[in-house]
Write a protein that holds these residues in place. Structure first.
Motif, PDB file in Angstrom:
ATOM      1  N   LEU A   1      32.545  14.946   1.194  1.00 36.57           N
ATOM      2  CA  LEU A   1      32.850  14.321  -0.097  1.00 36.57           C
ATOM      3  C   LEU A   1      31.772  13.318  -0.498  1.00 36.57           C
ATOM      4  O   LEU A   1      31.422  13.209  -1.676  1.00 36.57           O
ATOM      5  CB  LEU A   1      34.214  13.636  -0.050  1.00 36.57           C
ATOM      6  N   TYR A   2      31.242  12.582   0.464  1.00 38.28           N
ATOM      7  CA  TYR A   2      30.175  11.624   0.183  1.00 38.28           C
ATOM      8  C   TYR A   2      28.959  12.330  -0.394  1.00 38.28           C
ATOM      9  O   TYR A   2      28.407  11.917  -1.420  1.00 38.28           O
ATOM     10  CB  TYR A   2      29.796  10.862   1.454  1.00 38.28           C
ATOM     11  N   ALA A   3      28.536  13.405   0.245  1.00 35.66           N
ATOM     12  CA  ALA A   3      27.371  14.155  -0.238  1.00 35.66           C
ATOM     13  C   ALA A   3      27.624  14.718  -1.633  1.00 35.66           C
ATOM     14  O   ALA A   3      26.760  14.646  -2.516  1.00 35.66           O
ATOM     15  CB  ALA A   3      27.027  15.273   0.747  1.00 35.66           C
ATOM     16  N   PHE A   4      28.807  15.265  -1.844  1.00 35.11           N
ATOM     17  CA  PHE A   4      29.189  15.812  -3.144  1.00 35.11           C
ATOM     18  C   PHE A   4      29.171  14.716  -4.209  1.00 35.11           C
ATOM     19  O   PHE A   4      28.569  14.872  -5.273  1.00 35.11           O
ATOM     20  CB  PHE A   4      30.585  16.440  -3.029  1.00 35.11           C
ATOM     21  N   ASN A   5      29.816  13.595  -3.908  1.00 38.21           N
ATOM     22  CA  ASN A   5      29.917  12.492  -4.857  1.00 38.21           C
ATOM     23  C   ASN A   5      28.543  11.906  -5.179  1.00 38.21           C
ATOM     24  O   ASN A   5      28.221  11.649  -6.339  1.00 38.21           O
ATOM     25  CB  ASN A   5      30.844  11.420  -4.294  1.00 38.21           C
ATOM     26  N   LEU A   6      27.736  11.690  -4.159  1.00 36.36           N
ATOM     27  CA  LEU A   6      26.406  11.122  -4.365  1.00 36.36           C
ATOM     28  C   LEU A   6      25.539  12.047  -5.217  1.00 36.36           C
ATOM     29  O   LEU A   6      24.831  11.594  -6.121  1.00 36.36           O
ATOM     30  CB  LEU A   6      25.743  10.837  -3.025  1.00 36.36           C
ATOM     31  N   GLY A   7      25.618  13.337  -4.944  1.00 38.06           N
ATOM     32  CA  GLY A   7      24.862  14.288  -5.760  1.00 38.06           C
ATOM     33  C   GLY A   7      25.275  14.250  -7.221  1.00 38.06           C
ATOM     34  O   GLY A   7      24.430  14.275  -8.124  1.00 38.06           O
ATOM     35  N   LEU A   8      26.579  14.148  -7.470  1.00 42.15           N
ATOM     36  CA  LEU A   8      27.045  14.077  -8.854  1.00 42.15           C
ATOM     37  C   LEU A   8      26.703  12.741  -9.519  1.00 42.15           C
ATOM     38  O   LEU A   8      26.406  12.701 -10.717  1.00 42.15           O
ATOM     39  CB  LEU A   8      28.541  14.345  -8.935  1.00 42.15           C
ATOM     40  N   ILE A   9      26.727  11.652  -8.750  1.00 38.91           N
ATOM     41  CA  ILE A   9      26.307  10.358  -9.317  1.00 38.91           C
ATOM     42  C   ILE A   9      24.850  10.444  -9.745  1.00 38.91           C
ATOM     43  O   ILE A   9      24.492  10.040 -10.858  1.00 38.91           O
ATOM     44  CB  ILE A   9      26.504   9.204  -8.302  1.00 38.91           C
ATOM     45  N   TRP A  10      24.015  10.969  -8.887  1.00 38.05           N
ATOM     46  CA  TRP A  10      22.598  11.097  -9.255  1.00 38.05           C
ATOM     47  C   TRP A  10      22.413  12.001 -10.461  1.00 38.05           C
ATOM     48  O   TRP A  10      21.595  11.718 -11.328  1.00 38.05           O
ATOM     49  CB  TRP A  10      21.784  11.599  -8.068  1.00 38.05           C
ATOM     50  N   PHE A  11      23.176  13.082 -10.527  1.00 37.46           N
ATOM     51  CA  PHE A  11      23.088  13.977 -11.687  1.00 37.46           C
ATOM     52  C   PHE A  11      23.479  13.238 -12.968  1.00 37.46           C
ATOM     53  O   PHE A  11      22.792  13.342 -13.989  1.00 37.46           O
ATOM     54  CB  PHE A  11      23.973  15.214 -11.484  1.00 37.46           C
ATOM     55  N   LEU A  12      24.599  12.497 -12.918  1.00 37.45           N
ATOM     56  CA  LEU A  12      25.038  11.763 -14.109  1.00 37.45           C
ATOM     57  C   LEU A  12      24.040  10.666 -14.487  1.00 37.45           C
ATOM     58  O   LEU A  12      23.823  10.405 -15.677  1.00 37.45           O
ATOM     59  CB  LEU A  12      26.430  11.175 -13.893  1.00 37.45           C
ATOM     60  N   MET A  13      23.409  10.054 -13.509  1.00 34.55           N
ATOM     61  CA  MET A  13      22.370   9.062 -13.806  1.00 34.55           C
ATOM     62  C   MET A  13      21.163   9.743 -14.440  1.00 34.55           C
ATOM     63  O   MET A  13      20.559   9.204 -15.371  1.00 34.55           O
ATOM     64  CB  MET A  13      21.984   8.300 -12.536  1.00 34.55           C
ATOM     65  N   TRP A  14      20.823  10.914 -13.983  1.00 33.71           N
ATOM     66  CA  TRP A  14      19.721  11.685 -14.562  1.00 33.71           C
ATOM     67  C   TRP A  14      20.035  12.035 -16.018  1.00 33.71           C
ATOM     68  O   TRP A  14      19.142  12.081 -16.858  1.00 33.71           O
ATOM     69  CB  TRP A  14      19.495  12.949 -13.729  1.00 33.71           C
ATOM     70  N   CYS A  15      21.347  12.240 -16.304  1.00 31.30           N
ATOM     71  CA  CYS A  15      21.784  12.551 -17.676  1.00 31.30           C
ATOM     72  C   CYS A  15      21.848  11.298 -18.553  1.00 31.30           C
ATOM     73  O   CYS A  15      22.145  11.401 -19.741  1.00 31.30           O
ATOM     74  CB  CYS A  15      23.155  13.224 -17.656  1.00 31.30           C
ATOM     75  N   GLY A  16      21.615  10.116 -17.970  1.00 33.38           N
ATOM     76  CA  GLY A  16      21.555   8.905 -18.768  1.00 33.38           C
ATOM     77  C   GLY A  16      22.643   7.879 -18.530  1.00 33.38           C
ATOM     78  O   GLY A  16      22.603   6.796 -19.108  1.00 33.38           O
ATOM     79  N   LEU A  17      23.632   8.182 -17.697  1.00 31.43           N
ATOM     80  CA  LEU A  17      24.682   7.197 -17.406  1.00 31.43           C
ATOM     81  C   LEU A  17      24.175   6.198 -16.374  1.00 31.43           C
ATOM     82  O   LEU A  17      23.306   6.523 -15.564  1.00 31.43           O
ATOM     83  CB  LEU A  17      25.927   7.885 -16.856  1.00 31.43           C
ATOM     84  N   ASN A  18      24.746   4.995 -16.386  1.00 31.35           N
ATOM     85  CA  ASN A  18      24.374   4.055 -15.337  1.00 31.35           C
ATOM     86  C   ASN A  18      25.226   4.328 -14.090  1.00 31.35           C
ATOM     87  O   ASN A  18      26.218   5.052 -14.146  1.00 31.35           O
ATOM     88  CB  ASN A  18      24.492   2.593 -15.809  1.00 31.35           C
ATOM     89  N   ALA A  19      24.833   3.733 -12.980  1.00 32.64           N
ATOM     90  CA  ALA A  19      25.494   3.996 -11.701  1.00 32.64           C
ATOM     91  C   ALA A  19      26.946   3.534 -11.697  1.00 32.64           C
ATOM     92  O   ALA A  19      27.795   4.149 -11.055  1.00 32.64           O
ATOM     93  CB  ALA A  19      24.723   3.315 -10.568  1.00 32.64           C
ATOM     94  N   TYR A  20      27.261   2.462 -12.420  1.00 30.11           N
ATOM     95  CA  TYR A  20      28.633   1.946 -12.473  1.00 30.11           C
ATOM     96  C   TYR A  20      29.570   2.961 -13.140  1.00 30.11           C
ATOM     97  O   TYR A  20      30.623   3.299 -12.608  1.00 30.11           O
ATOM     98  CB  TYR A  20      28.687   0.618 -13.236  1.00 30.11           C
ATOM     99  N   LEU A  21      29.170   3.425 -14.320  1.00 32.58           N
ATOM    100  CA  LEU A  21      30.001   4.372 -15.065  1.00 32.58           C
ATOM    101  C   LEU A  21      30.103   5.712 -14.337  1.00 32.58           C
ATOM    102  O   LEU A  21      31.171   6.323 -14.284  1.00 32.58           O
ATOM    103  CB  LEU A  21      29.455   4.571 -16.480  1.00 32.58           C
ATOM    104  N   ALA A  22      29.005   6.152 -13.754  1.00 28.56           N
ATOM    105  CA  ALA A  22      29.020   7.414 -13.008  1.00 28.56           C
ATOM    106  C   ALA A  22      30.023   7.347 -11.862  1.00 28.56           C
ATOM    107  O   ALA A  22      30.789   8.282 -11.637  1.00 28.56           O
ATOM    108  CB  ALA A  22      27.621   7.740 -12.485  1.00 28.56           C
ATOM    109  N   GLY A  23      30.043   6.226 -11.153  1.00 27.51           N
ATOM    110  CA  GLY A  23      30.986   6.061 -10.049  1.00 27.51           C
ATOM    111  C   GLY A  23      32.432   6.096 -10.502  1.00 27.51           C
ATOM    112  O   GLY A  23      33.287   6.712  -9.867  1.00 27.51           O
ATOM    113  N   VAL A  24      32.721   5.463 -11.636  1.00 27.83           N
ATOM    114  CA  VAL A  24      34.089   5.453 -12.163  1.00 27.83           C
ATOM    115  C   VAL A  24      34.508   6.843 -12.630  1.00 27.83           C
ATOM    116  O   VAL A  24      35.623   7.285 -12.361  1.00 27.83           O
ATOM    117  CB  VAL A  24      34.225   4.441 -13.326  1.00 27.83           C
TER     118      VAL A  24
END
Length: 108
Positions: A62-85
């Protein structure tokens, strides 16, 4: 409640300057330490402490999955806080499915 606690830990570690991978890992470890006991007893009615190892394996996935999606959402322009939520409910649902299927499965 555990999800909210994990989000607060994630934000706190981002705020103090940890990078996203370390903030996410710290949040994950804090959540695992609380969640194993509460979920095994109250959600899955299981008191077997030997389930902790497969529980950690599921959370590593789950950590690897979540981290990959956080990075993807950050690449799409979201900040790390919003991506995590935004990913918290997805991770929560996937966590339940994987734990029910692989960690706390009932004997047939």
């Amino acid at each position: 409640a555990n999800t909210g606690f994990s989000i607060l830990v994630y934000w706190a570690f981002l705020w103090v300057g940890l990078t996203v991978p370390f903030a996410s890992l710290a949040s994950l470890v804090a959540g695992i330490l609380i969640a194993f006991t509460t979920q095994s007893r109250f959600v899955f009615d299981n008191r077997n402490p030997w389930k902790l190892l497969p529980y950690f394996v599921v959370w590593a996935i789950l950590y690897a999955f979540n981290l990959g999606l956080i990075w993807f959402l950050m690449w799409c322009g979201l900040n790390a806080y919003l991506a995590g939520v935004l990913l918290a409910p997805v991770t929560l649902l996937l966590s339940y499915v994987l734990q029910k299927s692989f960690v706390f499965q009932r004997a047939q």
